[in-house]
Write an enzyme that holds these catalytic residues in place. Structure first.
Site, short mmCIF file in Angstrom:
data_model
loop_
_atom_site.label_atom_id
_atom_site.label_comp_id
_atom_site.label_asym_id
_atom_site.label_seq_id
_atom_site.Cartn_x
_atom_site.Cartn_y
_atom_site.Cartn_z
N GLN A 27 0.83 -1.19 0.00
CA GLN A 27 0.00 0.00 0.00
C GLN A 27 0.87 1.25 0.00
O GLN A 27 1.85 1.34 0.72
CB GLN A 27 -0.90 -0.02 1.23
CG GLN A 27 -2.07 0.93 1.19
CD GLN A 27 -3.09 0.61 2.26
OE1 GLN A 27 -3.06 -0.48 2.83
NE2 GLN A 27 -3.99 1.54 2.53
N SER A 108 4.92 -5.49 3.40
CA SER A 108 3.62 -5.40 4.06
C SER A 108 2.57 -6.17 3.27
O SER A 108 2.66 -7.38 3.15
CB SER A 108 3.24 -3.93 4.24
OG SER A 108 2.06 -3.79 4.99
N LEU A 109 1.59 -5.49 2.70
CA LEU A 109 0.58 -6.15 1.88
C LEU A 109 1.20 -7.00 0.78
O LEU A 109 0.66 -8.04 0.39
CB LEU A 109 -0.35 -5.11 1.26
CG LEU A 109 -1.36 -5.66 0.25
CD1 LEU A 109 -2.49 -6.38 0.96
CD2 LEU A 109 -1.88 -4.56 -0.66
N ARG A 133 -9.02 -7.78 5.26
CA ARG A 133 -7.93 -7.19 6.03
C ARG A 133 -8.04 -5.67 6.04
O ARG A 133 -7.92 -5.02 7.08
CB ARG A 133 -6.59 -7.63 5.44
CG ARG A 133 -5.34 -7.09 6.13
CD ARG A 133 -4.11 -7.62 5.38
NE ARG A 133 -2.84 -7.31 6.02
CZ ARG A 133 -2.09 -6.25 5.71
NH1 ARG A 133 -2.51 -5.38 4.79
NH2 ARG A 133 -0.93 -6.05 6.31
N HIS A 217 0.79 -1.72 11.17
CA HIS A 217 1.89 -2.42 11.85
C HIS A 217 2.17 -1.89 13.26
O HIS A 217 3.19 -2.24 13.85
CB HIS A 217 3.16 -2.41 11.00
CG HIS A 217 2.94 -2.97 9.63
ND1 HIS A 217 2.65 -4.29 9.42
CD2 HIS A 217 2.91 -2.37 8.41
CE1 HIS A 217 2.46 -4.49 8.12
NE2 HIS A 217 2.61 -3.34 7.50
N GLN A 265 2.17 -9.97 11.49
CA GLN A 265 2.63 -8.88 10.64
C GLN A 265 1.80 -7.62 10.82
O GLN A 265 2.30 -6.50 10.72
CB GLN A 265 2.57 -9.34 9.17
CG GLN A 265 3.05 -8.32 8.16
CD GLN A 265 2.08 -8.15 7.02
OE1 GLN A 265 0.92 -7.82 7.23
NE2 GLN A 265 2.55 -8.40 5.81
#
Length: 332
Positions: A27, A108-109, A133, A217, A265
């Site tokens: 993202q 991340s994503l 999510r 996060h 995560q």
């Protein structure tokens, strides 16, 4: 013709390039018009977006090409869009004979894209999962109460200390260790603002708020992670067919490690600089970014040994051809 979610280009076992690693952005790399040229020349791109649209119930390609920046930046829409963009670029790579890498990683994503590319999660299931999510993340922290900020030009330990000093009982913490001299913090908006001021006083070259309201996060994402954990329990997950790095620079090995990693995560920092260092240590010399933008390529260039890497990004017909050439293949 719509591709099935169990897309398999038919590559033989063992057909990998040991020095090749693929990276998937997360993202923040989205933009209206992303992959337009690649989609015009590669049917698999729009086929992939059509598959995602069938899951989502709206035209994802239209959103990415003609929607507003604000609409595309809504977390529950951004996440399916970036997952799909990464896999569309990946499938175009395979269609042109691109070799399968020995290593995959996502920021991340982007971990979800890497796991789909490694055949650990079916694409359609991943689309539904990241939409959930995104919704869970948006619901966990009301708009305007959370914040993220990029801190440039300070040592990690100094930023960590500034976060501790700025907390005053609230949440503010490092969440993305991106590269030497670049770290992102997140938490409650007021605490993040205090940390920004402290970092500036300690000599940060830049310390600026990012245009997001979800403090990804950080510990504030724990409720979203708990909701996600329930979905992960019922998700069909297989062992990855290549090395896939987790957010903490470890590696996913089986279904349970993937479920646990994707859960943790969400409320723990992404140690991207350590992931890049691990890929280099494992022998990667060519890193290819699948998806829009060149954020991860830029971060890799700044890593120790990064200037010796061959770096390419796949987001257009021209960059696809350049990536094939970089990996030692022709451009047909």
């Amino acid at each position: 013709m719509r591709l099935r979610s169990t897309y398999n280009p038919g590559y033989a076992d063992g057909e990998t390039t040991l020095k090749l690693a693929m990276m998937f952005p997360g993202q923040g790399s989205q933009s209206v018009g992303m992959l337009a040229a690649l989609g015009a020349s590669e049917p698999v791109v729009q086929e992939t977006f059509a598959e995602a649209s069938a899951v989502l119930g709206y035209d994802l390609w239209e959103l990415c090409q003609q929607g507003s920046d604000a609409r595309l930046s809504e977390t529950e829409r951004t996440q399916p869009a970036m997952l799909t963009a990464g896999i569309a670029a990946w499938r175009a790579w395979l269609r042109h004979g691109g070799p399968r890498p020995a290593m995959l990683a996502g920021h991340s994503l982007g971990e979800y894209s890497a796991l789909v590319a490694a055949d650990a999660i079916d694409f359609a299931a991943a689309v539904a999962l990241v939409r959930f999510r995104g919704e869970a993340m948006q619901h966990a922290v009301p708009a305007g109460t959370g914040a993220m900020a990029a801190i440039l030009g300070l040592e990690d330990a100094v930023i960590e200390a500034c976060c501790v000093a700025a907390a005053h009982g609230a949440v503010v913490q490092p969440v993305n260790y991106n590269s030497q001299g670049q770290l992102v913090i997140a938490g409650e908006a007021a605490a993040v603002a205090r940390a920004i001021e402290l970092c500036k006083l300690r000599g940060a070259k830049r310390a600026v708020l990012l245009p997001v309201s979800v403090p990804s996060h950080s510990a504030l994402m724990k409720p979203a992670a708990d909701a996600l954990r329930g979905r992960l329990r019922s998700l069909d997950i297989r062992p990855p067919t290549a090395r896939v790095y987790a957010f903490d620079a470890g590696a996913y090995t089986d279904a349970e490690s993937i479920r646990d990693g994707l859960y943790r995560q969400l409320f723990n920092p992404v140690r991207w600089s350590a992931i890049v260092a691990s890929m280099i240590e494992e022998g990667a010399t060519t890193l290819i970014e699948c998806g829009p933008g060149k954020v991860l390529s830029g971060l890799a260039r700044r890593a120790p040994g990064g200037r010796d890497l061959t770096l390419q990004a796949i987001e257009s017909p021209e960059t696809l051809a350049a990536a094939r050439a970089a990996a030692g293949g022709d451009t047909a």
